[in-house]
Scaffold this active site. Structure first.
Site, mmCIF file in Angstrom:
data_model
loop_
_atom_site.group_PDB
_atom_site.id
_atom_site.type_symbol
_atom_site.label_atom_id
_atom_site.label_comp_id
_atom_site.label_asym_id
_atom_site.label_seq_id
_atom_site.Cartn_x
_atom_site.Cartn_y
_atom_site.Cartn_z
ATOM 1 N N ARG A 212 0.840 -1.203 0.000
ATOM 2 C CA ARG A 212 0.000 0.000 0.000
ATOM 3 C C ARG A 212 0.873 1.251 0.000
ATOM 4 O O ARG A 212 0.604 2.224 -0.718
ATOM 5 C CB ARG A 212 -0.927 -0.001 1.221
ATOM 6 C CG ARG A 212 -2.092 -0.961 1.125
ATOM 7 C CD ARG A 212 -3.105 -0.729 2.221
ATOM 8 N NE ARG A 212 -2.639 -1.180 3.525
ATOM 9 C CZ ARG A 212 -2.875 -2.390 4.026
ATOM 10 N NH1 ARG A 212 -3.532 -3.277 3.322
ATOM 11 N NH2 ARG A 212 -2.450 -2.718 5.235
ATOM 12 N N CYS A 339 -2.802 -14.031 -3.520
ATOM 13 C CA CYS A 339 -2.688 -14.389 -2.101
ATOM 14 C C CYS A 339 -2.893 -15.883 -1.899
ATOM 15 O O CYS A 339 -3.126 -16.340 -0.776
ATOM 16 C CB CYS A 339 -3.688 -13.596 -1.255
ATOM 17 S SG CYS A 339 -5.411 -13.953 -1.639
#
Length: 395
Positions: A212, A339
């Protein structure tokens, strides 16, 4: 008779390498009558003691190792020591980012198989994913309240994987007083709303913290598309990084409402961001020839639940990456992730490269991306490396 598992001949190799899993086909016989989650001793076929483990009669992973040291029984003191070791490792986190929320225990990677503990300020959220972890709940709770007397403990053992262990979902407050939800956490100079009762996982995706931050650093002046945005973490960072515009796409209106609240919480310019409730797969198709972006984040949910689904998942990843590249301006940036722990990094890179060929684009892999430092990977347990991604430039 104390419960014990005896292995077939020559099936000790993984335990000698300190891998914490023992599969059902390695077990020759069970002695005693262990209950689900009970602590059992593991013996070789020749009768050599190998480990203490949590027994799971319903799972293909028949036992998960707590200790390879016969002098270290599984007690409250065992959990206190493991938690202290885990906390000491998280001290490194301050070298990379500033946050009051982090993964305190990453299951097998911290020597506590089936145990996940995330800390959000003064709230400890635990997930017990295996029969052994569930059986040890009271000892783990005593250890947590001893080491963190000022924290409340909330359980979010409501994940599907518990079904494979013969366990029902469990949620609720275990100790202390839970602050009103959602609550605010701090991360790299930003504030973010997190709901630990109804949010994904334990409330938030702490593993993407560094990624992020990277997106925020790259966002200045760029038009950003944040796919599968959840509560808008990547979008909030991009807006704070002076993106020209941001679009958050997600199917959950509740998640998008929290994303909008994050913009207000950080006093950011809400005229430069949109929160759109839409099926992302359909949106990527609909936007072809209509919209273009300079930076796209692809952080989809897990596509691979088993090795049998790997081929199908690979097609899904290739499809969304191809579509995303079709929306990028020449020289645009793509931050793309998987993921899925069963997706090898090398295969994922090939999938993204093949997607570029399908899209008629050229691609450069600029940087490999992975889970944050509070999600370590134990040497004998490569499965602990699950989040992989790439920052790419697309022409």
């Amino acid at each position: 008779m104390k419960p014990a598992l005896y292995l077939h001949p020559k099936r000790e190799k993984s335990l000698f390498r300190r891998h914490p899993w023992l599969f059902s086909n390695a077990v020759e016989r069970v002695e005693g009558s262990p209950a689900r989650g009970d602590i059992v001793s593991i013996y070789s076929s020749a009768g050599q003691w190998l480990a203490y483990a949590g027994y799971s009669p319903d799972s293909q992973i028949r036992a998960r190792v707590w200790s390879f040291d016969k002098r270290t029984p599984v007690t409250t003191e065992f959990f206190i020591e493991k938690l202290q070791q885990a906390q000491a490792g998280r001290a490194l986190l301050s070298e990379f980012s500033q946050t009051n929320s982090y993964r305190l225990v990453a299951g097998e990677n911290d020597g506590l198989p089936g145990v996940t503990i995330d800390r959000y300020a003064d709230v400890l959220v635990i997930q017990l994913l295996s029969a052994g972890a569930d059986w040890c709940r009271s000892m783990l709770l005593e250890a947590l309240t001893t080491l963190y007397p000022n924290c409340c403990v909330y359980e979010r053992s409501d994940v599907d994987v518990r079904k494979k262990e013969g366990l029902e979902p469990v949620t609720g407050l275990l100790a202390g007083t839970l602050p009103p939800q959602p609550m605010v956490i701090e991360e790299n100079g930003l504030k973010l709303w997190v709901d630990i009762i109804t949010g994904h996982k334990t409330g938030y995706y702490l593993d993407q913290r560094n990624n992020r931050q990277l997106v925020g650093q790259l966002a200045r002046g760029r038009r950003v598309l944040n796919c599968f945005s959840y509560t808008g973490g990547f979008g909030t960072y991009a807006l704070a990084g002076q993106a020209a515009s941001v679009m958050n796409l997600d199917v959950s209106q509740n998640a998008l409402d929290i994303a909008a609240a994050n913009v207000s919480l950080n006093q950011l310019d809400d005229t430069r961001i949109q929160h759109i409730k839409i099926d992302v797969f359909q949106a990527l198709r609909d936007y072809q020839g209509e919209l273009n972006f300079d930076l796209i984040v692809l952080d989809p949910p897990k596509f691979v639940d088993s090795k049998a689904h790997l081929k199908r998942a690979s097609r899904g990843y290739q499809d969304i990456n191809r579509l995303a590249m079709g929306l990028l301006e020449p020289g645009g940036l793509l931050a793309t992730f998987s993921c899925s722990g069963l997706m090898p990094k090398e295969l994922f890179q090939k999938i993204v490269a093949d997607a570029a060929l399908d899209a008629g684009r050229q691609i450069q892999f600029i940087k490999a991306l992975e889970q944050a430092e509070d999600h370590p990977v134990a040497g004998p347990y490569p499965e602990g490396f699950y989040l992989k991604g790439f920052l790419c430039r697309v022409f």
